[in-house]
Scaffold this active site. Structure first.
Site: not given
Ligand code: CMP
Length: 142
Positions: A50, A116, A92, A127, A58, A113, A10, A103, A86
């Site tokens: 997304y 992805h 996350t 994806e 968010f 974060n 990211k 992370r 993962r």
């Molecule tokens: P990612 O795996 O890229 O998928 C969606 C992204 O939304 C996630 O990583 C986080 O960076 C972001 N995000 C922000 N708030 C939340 C939340 N409450 N739960 C899950 N993802 C979140």
């Protein structure tokens, strides 16, 4: 099983100049990079990628962040690639990520974060196809 997964480094991690460090984590874990490119996502690309989160509170901040600078997108191939990636990434929310994960080491918050990764083989296929044509993926036999 031999799998492929989709990964994004990211904008926060690209800005920290840790693309190579993150690629090293993938390779050290036995994952092979079979496609890779740098992109600056448009709003439309980020919203489409997304789309499943479009009703979440968010979503706006997520799209804003993901379009704030260039990202690296890559396809990783290897045994149990989806789960392995993962594990390399960690939770996350970096506050919950185990020590030694991407992370824990590079993410500042749940919003910024660092990376992805696909959550299942089905989402990985979707994806990967969102960002790469078949010709851009180079299967690795050695
Ligand atoms: P990612 O795996 O890229 O998928 C969606 C992204 O939304 C996630 O990583 C986080 O960076 C972001 N995000 C922000 N708030 C939340 C939340 N409450 N739960 C899950 N993802 C979140």
């Amino acid at each position: 099983a031999l799998e492929r997964t989709f990964s994004i480094i990211k904008p926060d991690a690209v800005a920290k100049n840790v693309i190579g460090a993150i690629y090293n984590r993938f390779e050290s874990a036995g994952l092979r990079i079979v496609a890779s490119k740098m992109l600056h996502l448009s709003k439309e690309q980020a919203e489409g990628f997304y789309a499943e989160h479009s009703e979440r509170p968010f979503f706006g901040a997520l799209v804003e962040f993901m379009t704030s600078g260039p990202v690296m997108v890559q396809v990783l191939e290897g045994e149990n690639a989806v789960l392995k990636n993962r594990e390399i990434m960690g939770a996350t929310n970096p506050a919950e990520a185990l020590a030694g994960t991407l992370r824990a080491d590079y993410a500042a918050s749940i919003d910024e974060n660092a990376c992805h990764g696909s959550d299942a083989p089905e989402s990985a296929a979707r994806e990967i196809a969102y960002f790469f044509s078949d010709e851009e993926i180079c299967p690795r036999t050695r």
